[in-house]
Design a protein around this motif. Structure first.
Motif, PDB file in Angstrom:
ATOM      1  N   GLU A  14       0.842  -1.212   0.000  1.00 39.26           N
ATOM      2  CA  GLU A  14       0.000   0.000   0.000  1.00 39.26           C
ATOM      3  C   GLU A  14       0.872   1.256   0.000  1.00 39.26           C
ATOM      4  O   GLU A  14       0.538   2.247  -0.664  1.00 39.26           O
ATOM      5  CB  GLU A  14      -0.922   0.011   1.234  1.00 39.26           C
ATOM      6  CG  GLU A  14      -1.909  -1.154   1.304  1.00 39.26           C
ATOM      7  CD  GLU A  14      -3.118  -0.991   0.393  1.00 39.26           C
ATOM      8  OE1 GLU A  14      -3.214   0.007  -0.342  1.00 39.26           O
ATOM      9  OE2 GLU A  14      -3.975  -1.894   0.412  1.00 39.26           O
ATOM     10  N   GLU A  47      -4.835   4.640  -0.557  1.00 37.00           N
ATOM     11  CA  GLU A  47      -3.787   3.661  -0.204  1.00 37.00           C
ATOM     12  C   GLU A  47      -3.075   4.076   1.078  1.00 37.00           C
ATOM     13  O   GLU A  47      -2.668   3.217   1.868  1.00 37.00           O
ATOM     14  CB  GLU A  47      -2.767   3.472  -1.333  1.00 37.00           C
ATOM     15  CG  GLU A  47      -3.303   3.215  -2.743  1.00 37.00           C
ATOM     16  CD  GLU A  47      -4.444   2.238  -2.898  1.00 37.00           C
ATOM     17  OE1 GLU A  47      -4.925   1.650  -1.924  1.00 37.00           O
ATOM     18  OE2 GLU A  47      -4.880   2.093  -4.066  1.00 37.00           O
ATOM     19  N   HIS A  50      -5.194   2.863   3.843  1.00 36.32           N
ATOM     20  CA  HIS A  50      -4.990   1.423   4.050  1.00 36.32           C
ATOM     21  C   HIS A  50      -3.659   1.150   4.737  1.00 36.32           C
ATOM     22  O   HIS A  50      -3.572   0.338   5.658  1.00 36.32           O
ATOM     23  CB  HIS A  50      -5.028   0.684   2.701  1.00 36.32           C
ATOM     24  CG  HIS A  50      -6.317   0.854   1.972  1.00 36.32           C
ATOM     25  ND1 HIS A  50      -6.440   0.697   0.612  1.00 36.32           N
ATOM     26  CD2 HIS A  50      -7.558   1.193   2.418  1.00 36.32           C
ATOM     27  CE1 HIS A  50      -7.693   0.921   0.257  1.00 36.32           C
ATOM     28  NE2 HIS A  50      -8.386   1.230   1.328  1.00 36.32           N
TER      29      HIS A  50
HETATM   30 FE   FE2 Z   1      -5.261  -0.120  -1.006  1.00 37.03          FE
END
Ligand code: FE2
Ligand code: FE2
Ligand code: FE2
Length: 166
Positions: A14, A47, A50
């Motif tokens: 990520e 991202e 995450h």
């Molecule tokens: Fe992601």
């Protein structure tokens, strides 16, 4: 593989996707596709969400003193061990662009190591760092207090290539 390993791998993936998408966004904008650039920036931000979620679940975010110790250790590893090895290998292979990229990073990680060490001293005395402007060179990442240098001492880029961190 355990879930802790999976969290580490997911965090790495990520994190890389975040930086990759930001580079793609810049390119899309330079190519005249601002909305595609915006999409890349949106996904990059997601991202990051995450990556941070995975990092927190792994216990990778502690109190600020502990975080600074981790940062000092990481920067120290990079400038004392990792980059010197990478530079030797790039020299042996004659990969000049990698050499420049590694040398720039190594010089700046040493500076980060020093800046984080100063910050840790402050935190140990239960004080925040003094309020000062911080500038970053967009060519090499050189990180300096108060004002951008006329020419970057690491990469020689002009002052206009340094931006103030908000
Ligand atoms: Fe992601
Ligand atoms: Fe660094
Ligand atoms: Fe620079």
């Amino acid at each position: 593989m355990s879930t802790m390993d999976n969290l580490q791998e997911a965090f790495a993936g990520e994190s890389q996707a975040n930086r990759t998408y930001l580079a793609f966004a810049k390119k899309a904008e330079a190519d005249g596709y601002p909305q595609v650039g915006k999409l890349f920036r949106a996904a990059a931000a997601a991202e990051t969400v995450h990556a941070h979620a995975h990092l927190r679940v792994m216990g990778g975010v502690k109190d600020t003193a502990e975080n600074l110790k981790a940062a000092v250790a990481g920067e120290g590893h990079e400038f004392q061990h990792m980059y010197p090895g990478f530079i030797a290998e790039a020299e042996a292979e004659g990969n000049k662009r990698a050499l420049v990229s590694f040398k720039n990073a190594m010089a700046v990680e040493e500076i980060h190591h020093s800046l984080y060490t100063q910050a840790l001293t402050s935190i140990d005395a239960e004080a925040d760092l003094p309020q000062r402007a911080i500038y970053v060179c967009e060519i090499c990442g050189n990180t300096v207090y108060d004002r951008a240098p006329e020419a970057c001492p690491i990469c020689n880029a002009p002052k206009a290539k340094s931006f103030e961190v908000p």
